[in-house]
Motif scaffolding. Structure first.
Motif, PDB file in Angstrom:
ATOM      1  N   LEU B  33       0.919  -1.366   0.000  1.00 51.35           N
ATOM      2  CA  LEU B  33       0.000   0.016   0.054  1.00 51.35           C
ATOM      3  C   LEU B  33       0.660   1.132   0.076  1.00 51.35           C
ATOM      4  N   MET B  34       1.661   1.250   0.825  1.00 53.89           N
ATOM      5  CA  MET B  34       2.891   2.381   0.907  1.00 53.89           C
ATOM      6  C   MET B  34       3.342   2.693  -0.632  1.00 53.89           C
ATOM      7  N   GLU B  35       3.786   1.587  -1.228  1.00 58.17           N
ATOM      8  CA  GLU B  35       4.621   1.934  -2.481  1.00 58.17           C
ATOM      9  C   GLU B  35       3.455   2.494  -3.280  1.00 58.17           C
ATOM     10  N   ARG B  36       2.353   1.566  -3.486  1.00 56.17           N
ATOM     11  CA  ARG B  36       1.450   2.099  -4.414  1.00 56.17           C
ATOM     12  C   ARG B  36       0.511   3.407  -4.263  1.00 56.17           C
ATOM     13  N   LEU B  37       0.571   3.788  -2.986  1.00 54.75           N
ATOM     14  CA  LEU B  37      -0.033   5.228  -2.580  1.00 54.75           C
ATOM     15  C   LEU B  37       0.944   6.201  -2.389  1.00 54.75           C
ATOM     16  N   ASN B  38       2.298   5.742  -2.545  1.00 59.65           N
ATOM     17  CA  ASN B  38       3.114   6.677  -2.316  1.00 59.65           C
ATOM     18  C   ASN B  38       3.246   7.504  -0.892  1.00 59.65           C
ATOM     19  N   ALA B  39       3.158   6.656   0.011  1.00 59.89           N
ATOM     20  CA  ALA B  39       3.072   7.061   1.501  1.00 59.89           C
ATOM     21  C   ALA B  39       4.395   6.659   2.008  1.00 59.89           C
ATOM     22  N   THR B  40       4.685   7.426   3.431  1.00 55.33           N
ATOM     23  CA  THR B  40       5.693   6.864   4.355  1.00 55.33           C
ATOM     24  C   THR B  40       5.086   5.535   5.009  1.00 55.33           C
ATOM     25  N   GLN B  41       5.961   4.971   5.536  1.00 55.70           N
ATOM     26  CA  GLN B  41       5.653   3.745   6.258  1.00 55.70           C
ATOM     27  C   GLN B  41       4.720   4.274   7.575  1.00 55.70           C
ATOM     28  N   SER B  42       4.999   5.187   8.281  1.00 58.62           N
ATOM     29  CA  SER B  42       4.395   5.747   9.378  1.00 58.62           C
ATOM     30  C   SER B  42       2.847   6.083   8.958  1.00 58.62           C
ATOM     31  N   ARG B  43       2.798   6.906   7.937  1.00 54.40           N
ATOM     32  CA  ARG B  43       1.554   7.549   7.766  1.00 54.40           C
ATOM     33  C   ARG B  43       0.454   6.304   7.188  1.00 54.40           C
ATOM     34  N   MET B  44       1.230   5.440   6.203  1.00 53.92           N
ATOM     35  CA  MET B  44       0.521   4.349   5.846  1.00 53.92           C
ATOM     36  C   MET B  44      -0.201   3.598   6.879  1.00 53.92           C
ATOM     37  N   SER B  45       0.741   3.141   7.820  1.00 52.56           N
ATOM     38  CA  SER B  45       0.446   2.469   9.187  1.00 52.56           C
ATOM     39  C   SER B  45      -0.719   3.058   9.805  1.00 52.56           C
ATOM     40  N   ARG B  46      -0.556   4.261  10.186  1.00 51.95           N
ATOM     41  CA  ARG B  46      -1.705   4.995  10.706  1.00 51.95           C
ATOM     42  C   ARG B  46      -2.897   5.146  10.107  1.00 51.95           C
ATOM     43  N   HIS B  47      -2.896   5.291   8.812  1.00 53.93           N
ATOM     44  CA  HIS B  47      -4.014   5.520   8.007  1.00 53.93           C
ATOM     45  C   HIS B  47      -4.726   4.214   8.188  1.00 53.93           C
TER      46      HIS B  47
END
Lengths: 97, 97
Positions: B33-47
């Motif tokens: 998800l991080m990669e496909r949505l271009n998000a950092t690990q922390s952001r992605m995990s939180r979302h």
DNA sequence: CGAAGATATTAGCATTTCCTAATATAATAT
DNA sequence: ATATTATATTAGGAAATGCTAATATCTTCG
């Protein structure tokens, strides 16, 4: 039609309540909405401004009143969201009662 | 199922993007998800934590990965909202392309 | 056991959202 | 004209939200 802003607009309880009232097909003045939703004049006016700015409702001046109604020209994809959300809100209310 | 919190969860672009991916019926790890949505690990995990906390997704530990998928037991009234929202999001993307 | 990979959590900060109180604007009525 | 009713807007503050950077946890691998 900005989907993000529409969902955000609907996620506030007073605004969702306003949509429930306003989407009955009729017109409703701010004073009626305030009373039914138990909101102050300023709050109610502001919330209706948000709904209008995202395009969910339209308004019309009528003497000293402003009459709001559901935007009759919503794209179908958005209308489906509104329908589903209002339906879920109603389901909730029945469950709570 | 708190309608207000669900709509609020969906109104954030990265979370909506995650729902689009996760609701394809399969399972998806945070790293994907991080990669496909271009998000950092922390952001992605939180979302993803937010989506989980409102009940839209479920997760499962699989070795060092955590696999997320759409909650298969959503009430019908909520499922209809998700369907309509994902459909509108797709419509938007096609229009933008 | 120690290193590496995947995920979650914490802390601190900036931005957004929502509220109340006060004020401004518009239309009507006397 | 002035008072009244309805609505909008402004100012200021409190709370929620989202981000980055750093740290912790959990699992596998050598």
């Amino acid at each position: 039609m900005d989907l993000r802003r529409i969902l955000s607009a609907l996620s506030e309880p007073t605004r969702l309540g306003a949509m429930q009232i306003v989407c009955d097909g009729g017109e409703h003045c701010v004073c009626e909405l305030m009373e039914r939703l138990n909101a102050t004049q300023s709050r109610m006016s502001r919330h209706m401004g948000v709904l209008k700015s995202v395009g969910l409702v339209v308004d019309r001046r009528d003497a000293q009143w402003v009459r709001y109604r559901c935007n009759p020209d919503l794209p179908q994809s958005i209308q489906r969201i509104i329908d589903a959300v209002l339906d879920a809100a109603e389901t909730d209310e029945k469950a709570a009662a």
